[in-house]
Design a protein around this motif. Sequence first.
Motif: not given
Length: 433
Positions: A225-226, A231-234, A416-418
């Motif tokens: 996550f970042w 709220e974001f993932l890589a 995005g995580v959401l």
Amino acid sequence: MNIPDSTRAQAQDLLDFIDASPSPWHAVATAEQRLQAAGFSRLVETERWAIAPGGKHYVVRGGSSIIAFIVGSDSPAEAGLTMIGAHTDSPGLRIKPKPAEENAGMIRLGVEVYGGPILASFADRDLSLAGRVNVRTANGFATRLLRFDTPLLRLPNLAIHMNREVNESGLKFNKQTELPLLLGVADGSKAEERFRAPIAAALDVAPDDLLTWELAAYDTQKGTFWGVHREFLADSQLDNLASCHAALSALLAVPAPRQTALVALFDHEEVGSESAVGAGGSFVGDVLARLANAQGLDAEDQRRQLANSFFISADMAHGWHPNFPAAYEPCHRALVNAGPVIKSNANQRYSTGAESAARFMAICERAGVPCQQYAHRTDLGCGSTIGPIVAARLGIPAVDVGNPMWAMHSIRESAGVLDHGYMIAAMTEAFHG
């Protein structure tokens, strides 16, 4: 930004799914493990099938494509099927059949470019090997999965002192001469021996018993996550293992659907889908025909079943990048963490029509999920998906959707995580009918 714990858990499960699946063959094996844990039984194409309402089954073809389904409780001809499709492959570098060569005391592995990766993103990464190997046995051969967790390979950049224009002209690699991956120092060993030795040791076989292989170079860095609110993932292979994971998660969340619920995960999308295991082959048509036959449908009712069906083609979408606003159609900016994207193209690069788009919008509304629309810039070539292929072969209405992401076809992509939670919710609602 408020991210529910359940959504965070879904995103972490996605990262775990990807990290366990560094090749299409591993992706199918990971999916199979999850399906078996949920009570699905495997069907084999060479055997006769016994299928009953409520049955949960899956079929694997070629080791890299899988179709899973739950037989619905309603009349199949009247209810039809809800199908979600995605693909297990990602662009990258594949090892050649005879890859090892020595050059000035260094051993390199020759690679072939698979699909359309951003080649520069493979430089200076901790690469290793994953895929499948066929090994000699007393009865012929056996196929074994292979994965090295530690870095074995590297594509080092040329120093800027020898490539002064790299920041102005961009990082470019000649595909034949500059992409081979460094394996190590020869140290008196033959190149072929150095290549075979670690593979043979990992599989506990003699080096000469390695017959053939399908191996990909993959990034050993795990997903993360970042962002300020994480709220974001890589990770690698978000395109398109994120869609595979969402589809499987939705299927496992609907234990007793009225309509038959089916997930089809195909290999070879990135190279055109025209193979026995690709969406352009007979796999999904064969499964649907055998499913209809097991349910006692005659030719007329089989066609009624298809006419009452709906196909959702799930593949990642281009998220709006604030550093490159000119790359996007002005009124079609798909924002990351703003919901699934409905992808449209007048030239049928996507399967979406006005009616199927409205249908997916209604699904999202019922699920309480926001959705967006995307069209490519008119003066840029548009990619395609399995959507038009499956829709044409089966003759059913279809829609192309996907979650917005950045750096598509890079070895390290972001999303995005959401959005991942939104997509699972929408797909689950689609299976509920």
